[in-house]
Enzyme design. Structure first.
Site, mmCIF file in Angstrom:
data_model
loop_
_atom_site.group_PDB
_atom_site.id
_atom_site.type_symbol
_atom_site.label_atom_id
_atom_site.label_comp_id
_atom_site.label_asym_id
_atom_site.label_seq_id
_atom_site.Cartn_x
_atom_site.Cartn_y
_atom_site.Cartn_z
ATOM 1 N N GLY A 146 4.333 1.470 -1.935
ATOM 2 C CA GLY A 146 4.460 1.714 -3.361
ATOM 3 C C GLY A 146 3.155 2.198 -3.960
ATOM 4 O O GLY A 146 2.216 2.548 -3.243
ATOM 5 N N ASP A 147 3.092 2.180 -5.275
ATOM 6 C CA ASP A 147 1.950 2.701 -6.021
ATOM 7 C C ASP A 147 1.493 1.627 -6.997
ATOM 8 O O ASP A 147 2.220 1.273 -7.934
ATOM 9 C CB ASP A 147 2.378 3.965 -6.775
ATOM 10 C CG ASP A 147 1.243 4.606 -7.559
ATOM 11 O OD1 ASP A 147 0.159 3.992 -7.675
ATOM 12 O OD2 ASP A 147 1.445 5.728 -8.068
ATOM 13 N N PHE A 148 0.283 1.086 -6.774
ATOM 14 C CA PHE A 148 -0.168 -0.007 -7.641
ATOM 15 C C PHE A 148 -0.472 0.436 -9.062
ATOM 16 O O PHE A 148 -0.711 -0.384 -9.939
ATOM 17 C CB PHE A 148 -1.339 -0.780 -7.037
ATOM 18 C CG PHE A 148 -2.495 0.030 -6.494
ATOM 19 C CD1 PHE A 148 -3.054 1.086 -7.187
ATOM 20 C CD2 PHE A 148 -3.033 -0.296 -5.250
ATOM 21 C CE1 PHE A 148 -4.116 1.807 -6.689
ATOM 22 C CE2 PHE A 148 -4.107 0.426 -4.735
ATOM 23 C CZ PHE A 148 -4.652 1.479 -5.447
ATOM 24 N N ASP A 204 0.862 -1.180 0.000
ATOM 25 C CA ASP A 204 0.000 0.000 0.000
ATOM 26 C C ASP A 204 0.898 1.228 0.000
ATOM 27 O O ASP A 204 2.131 1.115 0.010
ATOM 28 C CB ASP A 204 -0.922 -0.007 1.238
ATOM 29 C CG ASP A 204 -2.261 0.677 0.989
ATOM 30 O OD1 ASP A 204 -2.273 1.703 0.267
ATOM 31 O OD2 ASP A 204 -3.284 0.206 1.507
ATOM 32 N N HIS A 242 -13.208 -0.732 -6.718
ATOM 33 C CA HIS A 242 -14.386 0.144 -6.741
ATOM 34 C C HIS A 242 -14.039 1.617 -6.504
ATOM 35 O O HIS A 242 -14.878 2.486 -6.695
ATOM 36 C CB HIS A 242 -15.465 -0.346 -5.759
ATOM 37 C CG HIS A 242 -15.180 -0.091 -4.313
ATOM 38 N ND1 HIS A 242 -16.163 -0.192 -3.350
ATOM 39 C CD2 HIS A 242 -14.044 0.251 -3.653
ATOM 40 C CE1 HIS A 242 -15.647 0.099 -2.166
ATOM 41 N NE2 HIS A 242 -14.365 0.357 -2.322
#
Length: 361
Positions: free
Chosen positions: A235-237, A209, A255
């Site tokens: 991190g950054d998905f 996350d 969502h």
């Protein structure tokens, strides 16, 4: 007659009564919010206490406090044992932040201006398709959270509070014992991961996350004695997800985003997926035609529209997202003990598996 018996004895609401009750819904929500912010339930405690006594302790005026407590009694959260004397019902106890299954942060978050104010512009979002939050606050929802640490902490706690049921149900709904390592993408506080690792002692995990999202994860894992079996990775998905797991779990993430962004997240999971691996999506799955399911999931869909920019989806919608990401949905299983969620299992398409081997090899 008990409160439950009295409720069952009432006739079904007429159409007019239904509309009036729904129109009062905002007022009911703010009644809960005031109770949480004033600590009404904690101040009453396990027995019965007068409104005058609660008011003295809370530093509030007696008569307004009594009026608030009578409203809470009418909503089923308190019981007025005698004039001006109240006790807490089992539902009301969930407003106590000390309750192990409590929802105090959830109520505080969903009655905060950060959630409520954009709803005043729902009609505008319906007309234009634009997210109202940016119009009201001048930035997107998650950037706003990052600028307000106390609100961000409430959000993280609220999300942890509502994941508790899923953390109990999910380990029984899927055999994680067939796998070695699971990455929880957008795993936040680590509550869901703790449920998995506690059930499967040979499983290891990664909670992935943002740094802000992981703020409470180390404490959660340490509380369960699981810190040695799980890594925390910030991190950054939208850029990538960590490689090295054979299960990628994505709960209540898709969502939050529109289709193109959701596909990007899933595509990064697919690229990290080894042969035989699986992507597990845990989200509400809307019926193709609205039926008897809880209206809350449709209100959540509108909340995504006005505040965040995402949406709830049908099975066909999830199948389309997965197809575009190189995945194939193999099953959709409702989780009735963690309603309204379903478990969506997806595997790499044959071509995608070949690409994954090339990437990891």
């Amino acid at each position: 007659m008990t409160h439950t018996e009295a409720a069952e004895a009432r006739p079904a609401a007429t159409g007019r009564e239904l509309v009036v009750r729904l129109a009062f819904g905002t007022m009911a929500a703010h009644t809960l919010g005031a109770a949480v912010r004033l600590g009404i339930v904690e101040l009453i405690g396990d027995g019965a206490r007068t409104a005058a006594d609660v008011a003295r302790t809370a530093g509030t005026a007696h008569q307004p406090t009594a009026r608030l407590m009578r409203a809470l009694a009418a909503l089923g959260l308190l019981t007025e044992e005698a004039p001006d004397t109240f006790s807490v019902t089992p539902a009301g106890a969930l407003l106590d932040p000390r309750h192990p299954d409590g929802l105090a942060s959830f109520v505080r978050m969903f009655t905060d201006p950060a959630i409520v104010r954009a709803w005043e512009h729902l009609d505008g979002s319906v007309r234009t398709g634009e997210v109202a939050f940016g119009t009201v606050f001048g930035t997107d929802f998650f950037s706003h959270l990052a600028r307000h640490p106390e609100l961000s902490a409430d959000f993280n706690t609220a999300m942890s509070q509502v994941v508790t049921d899923t953390a109990t149900v999910l380990p029984r709904a899927f055999d994680f014992g067939r796998h070695a390592r699971v990455t929880d993408v957008g795993g936040g506080s680590g509550t869901l991961m703790a449920g998995l690792l506690a059930t499967y002692p040979d499983l290891t995990g990664v909670v992935f996350d943002t740094a802000d999202g992981l703020a409470e994860a180390a404490k959660t894992l340490a509380r369960h004695g699981l810190e040695g079996r799980c890594s925390l990775v910030a991190g950054d998905f939208f850029h990538s997800v960590p490689h090295g797991s054979d299960v990628y779990l994505v709960k209540s993430v898709l969502h939050d985003w529109m289709d193109a962004q959701a596909v990007t997240i899933l595509r990064h999971c697919r690229r990290a997926l080894p042969p035989g691996g699986v992507v597990l999506i845990v989200e509400p799955v809307l019926a193709e035609v609205v039926g008897a399911e809880d209206a809350g999931v449709y209100l959540s869909d509108l909340n995504m529209m006005v505040n965040i920019g995402g949406r709830e989806r049908t099975r066909a919608d999830f199948e389309d997202l997965c197809r575009r990401a190189g995945l194939r949905v193999t099953s959709v299983t409702p989780l009735p003990d963690a309603a309204p969620y379903s478990l969506i299992e997806a595997e790499a398409e044959a071509e995608a598996e070949a690409e994954a081997v090339a990437v990891t090899g």
